[in-house]
Write a protein that holds these residues in place. Structure first.
Motif: not given
Length: 207
Positions: A166-178
């Motif tokens: 909700x606040x940083x989609x790019x960081x969320x994708x990195x978090x989910x990927x790792x």
């Protein structure tokens, strides 16, 4: 060093987003049944994840500072020594996982609603769909206590990815990927991120 710091920054960013999301649910719970369900199901799950991840995170932070991080005059050494108390004071890891299972058994429909919302909030993120499927299957098992720690950790990680999205989609994708698409290595920095992503995480953490 940059890969370690960026990985730790990603962990902090997700943790802060998740805790703030939970705090918001406490504020909205009296008027919103969905928020009340989120608060009931996720409070023990988030406690479990935060308490269990704190010692390892603090150890890595101490190592980044070398000897200065180890000496008792520094705050990190004291935080590291105190961090195991979190899981004892808040209830042992197994007790927190049993609390999640208890919430599921008593309020199955509400818990299902929370999982559906998390699925929508993490739609498109790496590994989110598989995590949702695993969580649902694990909690329906007659011997769910056997896999409770794994399922509760995945639930917390999924909720963190949703809050961060909700606040940083790019960081969320990195978090989910790792964290969701595969098992996160036991050591911070043992991941392969692009240079641009590393720089972006560090810039957010150290403006």
């Amino acid at each position: 060093m940059q890969s370690v710091l960026s990985d730790m920054a990603l962990h902090v960013e997700a943790s802060v987003a998740l805790v703030m999301r939970l705090c918001g649910s406490f504020d909205r719970a009296p008027e919103d049944p969905k928020e009340a369900a989120f608060m009931r199901l996720l409070t023990p799950a988030i406690k479990y994840w935060v308490c269990k991840s704190a010692p390892g995170f603090l150890y890595e932070a101490m190592e980044c500072l070398g000897g200065n991080g180890y000496v008792e005059e520094g705050i990190l050494a004291r935080h590291y020594r105190e961090s195991p108390v979190n899981a004892i004071w808040e209830g042992s890891g197994n007790v927190m996982c049993l609390d999640v299972l208890r919430a599921l058994s008593r309020e199955a429909d509400a818990a299902s609603m929370v999982l559906q919302d998390l699925a929508g909030e993490t739609s498109g993120l790496s590994g989110a769909g598989d995590a949702i499927a695993f969580i649902g299957k694990a909690f329906r098992r007659p011997d769910s206590e056997r896999v409770a720690r794994l399922a509760v950790e995945k639930l917390a990680l999924l909720a963190a990815a949703a809050a961060l999205n909700k606040v940083s989609p790019r960081s969320a994708e990195l978090f989910a990927r790792t964290r969701l698409a595969g098992n996160h290595p036991s050591m911070y920095g043992a991941i392969d991120l692009a240079d641009g992503d590393i720089k972006g995480l560090l810039a957010r953490a150290l403006p």
